[in-house]
Design a protein around this motif. Structure first.
Motif, PDB file in Angstrom:
ATOM      1  N   GLY A  85       1.107  -1.502  -0.499  1.00 47.39           N
ATOM      2  CA  GLY A  85      -0.016  -0.122   0.160  1.00 47.39           C
ATOM      3  C   GLY A  85       1.039   1.490   0.373  1.00 47.39           C
ATOM      4  O   GLY A  85       0.074   2.244  -0.080  1.00 47.39           O
ATOM      5  N   SER A 386      -9.619  -0.068   0.793  1.00 51.19           N
ATOM      6  CA  SER A 386      -8.890   0.328   1.615  1.00 51.19           C
ATOM      7  C   SER A 386      -8.033   2.239   0.908  1.00 51.19           C
ATOM      8  O   SER A 386      -8.532   2.293   0.471  1.00 51.19           O
ATOM      9  CB  SER A 386      -7.395  -0.784   1.749  1.00 51.19           C
ATOM     10  OG  SER A 386      -6.524  -0.625   2.355  1.00 51.19           O
ATOM     11  N   SER A 388      -4.145   3.411   0.320  1.00 49.78           N
ATOM     12  CA  SER A 388      -2.704   4.149  -0.404  1.00 49.78           C
ATOM     13  C   SER A 388      -1.792   5.290   0.325  1.00 49.78           C
ATOM     14  O   SER A 388      -2.555   5.505   0.248  1.00 49.78           O
ATOM     15  CB  SER A 388      -2.747   3.564  -1.624  1.00 49.78           C
ATOM     16  OG  SER A 388      -2.965   2.640  -1.895  1.00 49.78           O
ATOM     17  N   THR A 402      -7.835   2.587  -2.685  1.00 50.99           N
ATOM     18  CA  THR A 402      -7.652   1.747  -3.132  1.00 50.99           C
ATOM     19  C   THR A 402      -8.013   0.145  -3.412  1.00 50.99           C
ATOM     20  O   THR A 402      -9.534  -0.002  -2.089  1.00 50.99           O
ATOM     21  CB  THR A 402      -6.321   1.367  -2.852  1.00 50.99           C
ATOM     22  OG1 THR A 402      -5.675   0.085  -4.174  1.00 50.99           O
ATOM     23  CG2 THR A 402      -5.790   0.657  -1.465  1.00 50.99           C
ATOM     24  N   ALA A 404      -7.809  -4.146  -1.811  1.00 57.94           N
ATOM     25  CA  ALA A 404      -7.470  -4.427  -1.177  1.00 57.94           C
ATOM     26  C   ALA A 404      -7.389  -5.855  -0.799  1.00 57.94           C
ATOM     27  O   ALA A 404      -9.403  -5.832  -0.857  1.00 57.94           O
ATOM     28  CB  ALA A 404      -6.604  -4.051   0.236  1.00 57.94           C
ATOM     29  N   ASP A 441      -2.748  -4.867  -0.766  1.00 59.10           N
ATOM     30  CA  ASP A 441      -3.399  -3.912  -1.925  1.00 59.10           C
ATOM     31  C   ASP A 441      -3.164  -3.705  -3.099  1.00 59.10           C
ATOM     32  O   ASP A 441      -1.806  -4.958  -4.230  1.00 59.10           O
ATOM     33  CB  ASP A 441      -2.311  -2.796  -1.528  1.00 59.10           C
ATOM     34  CG  ASP A 441      -2.818  -1.292  -1.952  1.00 59.10           C
ATOM     35  OD1 ASP A 441      -3.108  -1.258  -3.319  1.00 59.10           O
ATOM     36  OD2 ASP A 441      -3.145  -0.125  -1.351  1.00 59.10           O
TER      37      ASP A 441
END
Length: 459
Positions: A85, A386, A388, A402, A404, A441
């Motif tokens: 990430g 998620s 990054s 993002t 994940a 990620d």
């Protein structure tokens, strides 16, 4: 009764073993000397355990040698999947370079090239001329200097322009970067005198004014690229410092750290200072990195006034800090990509990763989760939104949305063992543990087919 000689275990010749086809890949990965050392250690162990045992088969030698090397030696620079990430991960090599740019640059290493040769004049040329021209075009600067990283760029700037003189810096900008590398220590080694002004959280223009003496050589402002100070804060803008520098007839030097040659707001990120805008403002010299937000090879870049750049290029230690021919060729191709902003995402991997659509990330996540559910039936595998981070000190408070794949287990020990197993895959898969889950990620899941193959070897 006569003493009988001890039996001797007859083992294969090591020189013969390393010539066998079974060891070709191992030697390619680890080197001939390391494999030879591993085989010697294995045979020594065999002799010490049982002198009457049989010699090993080639495949067993290979497997034991592999295990010994993994325990006792460093393999070198391995390809990994960065699913942490953190897009520009310092420990994982920072910015990755597009293979096509590398292919265009490889001539610099595989053939004689015009590194320091001027074809038009038939005489010695300037190794940085083409880079300087591109940087001046992209930033509007009068000239440029290229060294091997941004710490070197700051060091040689200070050493050239403020040798045994004073450099005024706000206390809130006395940064420490990775590896306990601190700006005050760099300044000490550059033979300059650090003059701290203001406090950690508040610095005013009058603090700079009151610190100026006949020994003051320049004002240094450091962009807080790897930290932020919030709350009761006050800092002095570049325009205010520039006006003071003009009145006192000393240069203003700005260390941007990460550096960006494009507007990151295009990708939903906060605005990052761009060298071009600061050159237009009138800042005398700007330093920044090549392998962070620029997305190129490791480099330290200085852009600004012609006279000051000429002085830096004349520093006797410039040669010790210069970039090698392959890195220069890669930097040239990277800057060339910035001259075509519409296709920038096709040529600079960092821009490509920032430009990934959510549907692409979800597609990767679905493929990865299918494999993980098959390989890890005792674990809970889910697809989740998620965040990054850019990494390497760039915009530390900025999160990039993002997708994940997360892996959970009721036993924490199982999760820790799995994280270690992922690092032993070929190629290794590097994720992160967060909230008692392994988080992978999907921005780093490229090429996807290779990642899926690697994950299928989990069991």
């Amino acid at each position: 009764m006569t003493n009988q000689p001890k039996p001797t275990l007859r083992l294969s010749s090591i020189d013969k073993l390393v010539r066998e086809p079974e060891f070709l890949t191992l030697i390619s990965d680890w080197g001939r000397l390391a494999v030879t050392e591993a085989l010697r250690a294995i045979q020594q162990e065999l002799r010490s355990v049982d002198l009457e045992s049989q010699d090993l088969a080639l495949t067993e030698y290979r497997d034991r040698a592999t295990a010994w090397l993994q325990r006792n030696r460093e393999q070198g620079y391995q390809r990994v999947f960065n699913l942490t990430g953190v897009l520009i991960h310092t420990n994982l090599g920072r910015a990755t370079i597009d293979p096509e740019l590398i292919q265009r640059s490889i001539v610099a290493a595989t053939c004689p090239t015009t590194l320091e040769y001027d074809l038009r004049r038939g005489k010695r040329g300037d190794r940085e001329a083409v880079i300087r021209e591109r940087l001046c075009h992209l930033t509007g600067a009068e000239s440029a200097v290229i060294v091997n990283n941004n710490a070197a760029a700051v060091w040689i700037t200070l050493n050239t322009l403020a040798y045994h003189k004073e450099v005024i810096v706000s206390r809130g900008e006395l940064i420490e970067i990775g590896g306990s590398f601190r700006l005050p220590e760099l300044m000490l080694r550059s033979e300059t005198k650090l003059v701290e002004v203001g406090t950690t959280n508040r610095t005013w223009l009058r603090d700079y004014e009151n610190a100026l003496t006949p020994e003051s050589a320049l004002l240094l402002k450091v962009h807080p690229s790897n930290y932020s100070i919030q709350g009761f804060v006050q800092s002095v803008s570049e325009s205010e410092l520039l006006e003071l520098a003009r009145r006192k007839d000393i240069p203003l030097v700005l260390d941007l750290g990460s550096g960006a040659l494009t507007d990151l707001r295009r990708f939903g990120l906060p605005e990052e200072p761009q060298p071009k805008n600061l050159i237009d403002l009138g800042v005398d010299l700007i330093t920044f990195s090549g392998d962070k937000l620029l997305g190129g090879p490791q480099a330290g870049i200085i852009v600004g006034k012609q006279e000051l750049c000429d002085q830096i290029n004349s520093n006797p230690l410039k040669r010790a800090l210069r970039m090698d021919k392959l890195s220069l060729a890669l930097l040239n191709e990277t800057l060339k990509a910035y001259e075509d902003p519409e296709n920038l995402h096709k040529n600079v991997r960092l821009i490509l990763e920032l430009n990934l659509a959510t549907r692409q990330l979800k597609h990767r996540a679905k493929q990865v989760s299918v494999v993980l559910k098959e390989q890890l039936p005792d674990f809970e595998v889910q697809i989740e939104p998620s965040e990054s981070q850019l990494g390497s000190g760039a915009q530390p408070n900025t999160a990039v949305p993002t997708i994940a794949v997360t892996i959970a287990h009721k036993k924490q020990s199982k999760l820790i063992n799995l994280e270690q197993t992922l690092r032993k895959l070929s190629p290794p898969v590097i994720g992160r543990i967060s909230k008692e889950r392994i988080v992978l990620d999907m921005r780093g899941a490229d090429p996807l087919d290779d990642l899926l193959v690697s994950l299928t070897s989990l069991t």
